[in-house]
Design a protein around this motif. Structure first.
Motif, short mmCIF file in Angstrom:
data_model
loop_
_atom_site.label_atom_id
_atom_site.label_comp_id
_atom_site.label_asym_id
_atom_site.label_seq_id
_atom_site.Cartn_x
_atom_site.Cartn_y
_atom_site.Cartn_z
N UNK A 183 -1.02 -11.45 -3.73
CA UNK A 183 -0.72 -12.74 -3.12
C UNK A 183 -1.24 -12.88 -1.71
N UNK A 184 -2.25 -12.07 -1.34
CA UNK A 184 -2.84 -12.19 -0.01
C UNK A 184 -2.55 -11.02 0.90
N UNK A 185 -2.58 -9.82 0.37
CA UNK A 185 -2.26 -8.63 1.16
C UNK A 185 -3.24 -8.43 2.31
N UNK A 186 -2.71 -7.93 3.43
CA UNK A 186 -3.51 -7.64 4.61
C UNK A 186 -3.66 -6.14 4.85
N UNK A 187 -3.11 -5.33 3.95
CA UNK A 187 -3.23 -3.88 4.09
C UNK A 187 -4.19 -3.36 3.02
N UNK A 188 -4.03 -2.12 2.60
CA UNK A 188 -4.94 -1.50 1.65
C UNK A 188 -4.49 -1.66 0.19
N UNK A 189 -3.59 -2.59 -0.07
CA UNK A 189 -3.06 -2.76 -1.42
C UNK A 189 -4.16 -2.94 -2.46
N UNK A 190 -5.06 -3.87 -2.23
CA UNK A 190 -6.11 -4.18 -3.22
C UNK A 190 -7.03 -2.98 -3.41
N UNK A 191 -7.42 -2.32 -2.33
CA UNK A 191 -8.30 -1.16 -2.44
C UNK A 191 -7.64 -0.04 -3.24
N UNK A 192 -6.36 0.17 -3.02
CA UNK A 192 -5.64 1.20 -3.77
C UNK A 192 -5.60 0.85 -5.25
N UNK A 193 -5.30 -0.40 -5.56
CA UNK A 193 -5.28 -0.83 -6.97
C UNK A 193 -6.64 -0.62 -7.62
N UNK A 194 -7.69 -0.99 -6.92
CA UNK A 194 -9.04 -0.82 -7.46
C UNK A 194 -9.38 0.64 -7.68
N UNK A 195 -8.88 1.51 -6.82
CA UNK A 195 -9.16 2.94 -6.97
C UNK A 195 -8.54 3.52 -8.23
N UNK A 196 -7.50 2.86 -8.75
CA UNK A 196 -6.87 3.29 -9.99
C UNK A 196 -7.57 2.69 -11.21
N UNK A 197 -8.53 1.81 -10.98
CA UNK A 197 -9.27 1.22 -12.07
C UNK A 197 -8.52 0.17 -12.86
N UNK A 198 -7.50 -0.43 -12.25
CA UNK A 198 -6.73 -1.46 -12.94
C UNK A 198 -7.30 -2.84 -12.63
N UNK A 214 0.82 -1.21 0.00
CA UNK A 214 0.00 0.00 0.00
C UNK A 214 0.85 1.27 0.00
N UNK A 215 1.98 1.22 0.63
CA UNK A 215 2.84 2.41 0.73
C UNK A 215 3.41 2.83 -0.62
N UNK A 216 3.81 1.86 -1.42
CA UNK A 216 4.52 2.16 -2.66
C UNK A 216 3.63 2.16 -3.90
N UNK A 217 2.51 1.45 -3.86
CA UNK A 217 1.73 1.21 -5.07
C UNK A 217 1.20 2.48 -5.74
N UNK A 218 0.72 3.49 -4.99
CA UNK A 218 0.21 4.68 -5.68
C UNK A 218 1.22 5.32 -6.63
N UNK A 219 2.46 5.45 -6.21
CA UNK A 219 3.47 6.03 -7.10
C UNK A 219 3.74 5.15 -8.31
N UNK A 220 3.73 3.85 -8.10
CA UNK A 220 3.98 2.92 -9.19
C UNK A 220 2.89 2.98 -10.24
N UNK A 221 1.64 3.14 -9.80
CA UNK A 221 0.51 3.15 -10.73
C UNK A 221 0.28 4.50 -11.38
N UNK A 222 0.92 5.53 -10.89
CA UNK A 222 0.71 6.89 -11.42
C UNK A 222 1.63 7.11 -12.62
N UNK A 223 1.27 6.56 -13.74
CA UNK A 223 2.08 6.67 -14.95
C UNK A 223 1.23 7.19 -16.10
N UNK A 224 1.92 7.79 -17.07
CA UNK A 224 1.28 8.27 -18.29
C UNK A 224 1.86 7.48 -19.46
N UNK A 225 0.98 6.82 -20.20
CA UNK A 225 1.44 6.02 -21.33
C UNK A 225 0.26 5.76 -22.26
N UNK A 226 0.56 5.31 -23.46
CA UNK A 226 -0.48 5.01 -24.43
C UNK A 226 -0.61 3.51 -24.65
N UNK A 227 -1.85 3.07 -24.82
CA UNK A 227 -2.18 1.69 -25.16
C UNK A 227 -1.52 0.69 -24.21
#
Length: 225
Positions: free
Chosen positions: A34-49, A13-26
């Motif tokens: 793999x079984x996260x117990x923090x907010x990892x999945x919720x953060x990923x879902x908030x990015x629509x991935x 959860x700590x690192x994922x927002x920066x990793x997902x904040x990218x600009x690219x085409x196609x």
């Protein structure tokens, strides 16, 4: 060509927002949890991935993501690693002549010796054509399936994967670096982390069981998250 970015995660959860904040085409982004117990999945879902659940294990998770990917190119990215601007076009251009590739490495830390580590990694990658997973490995999807994906190993899956690719053609190292978290070096120190990494590689090359290596490696790094 469409690029499918596969990111295996576990409590990132700590690192994922920066990793997902990218600009690219196609592109498409696939998070394999793999079984996260923090907010990892919720953060990923908030990015629509796309988010998948998988058994824990980086090789298992990356293979699961590749299985559902729709892109002609696969890019395997660690959750604590940020891609450079323009990565998408650089990858497409590189795969016109190379079988696979990765990026140079920059470590987000300032301890004494870190710049030497970066230079060593980039020398190894360029002259031995042996990048590791934290350098964002990429290749055509058809090549990935041709070699059977990542080997079912608990550790050193990226090392063995790249050694297989070396037999098929050139592995290019792009000049712009990815930026990876310095947390390992910050927790254990540059010297200890380097020694641990080199012992792991040596142990694997002399035939020690990857399961045994993984248990030892995790016991040494269990405080890092």
């Amino acid at each position: 060509m469409k690029i499918s970015i596969v990111i295996p995660v576990l409590n990132e959860a700590r690192h994922l927002p920066n990793t997902l904040s990218i600009q690219a085409t196609d592109i498409e982004m696939i998070i394999v949890d793999g079984g996260s117990q923090d907010e990892t999945v919720a953060i990923a879902q908030s990015f629509g991935v796309k988010v998948l659940q998988s058994n824990l294990g980086r090789a298992t998770q990356m293979n699961a993501g590749a299985k559902v990917a729709s892109g002609e190119i696969l890019l395997f990215l660690h959750a604590d690693t940020r891609l450079p601007d323009g990565f998408d076009q650089m990858i497409r251009d590189a795969l016109k002549t190379a079988i696979a590739g990765a990026f140079q490495l920059s470590i987000d830390a300032n301890q004494p010796g870190i710049r030497w580590i970066e230079q060593g990694v980039n020398w190894r990658s360029r002259y031995l054509q042996l990048p590791y997973g934290d350098q964002a490995l990429f290749l055509r999807t058809e090549t990935f399936h041709k070699i059977g994906g990542f080997p079912d190993l608990p550790i050193m899956e990226d090392f063995e994967f790249v050694r297989t690719l070396q037999q098929l053609g050139k592995i290019v190292i792009l000049p712009k670096p990815v930026i990876t978290s310095g947390r390992r070096w910050q927790k254990l120190g540059v010297f200890r982390t380097t020694i641990v990494n080199q012992i792991v590689v040596f142990a694997y090359l002399i035939g020690i069981s990857p399961t045994r290596i993984q248990a030892w490696y995790r016991s040494g790094l269990r405080t890092i998250r």
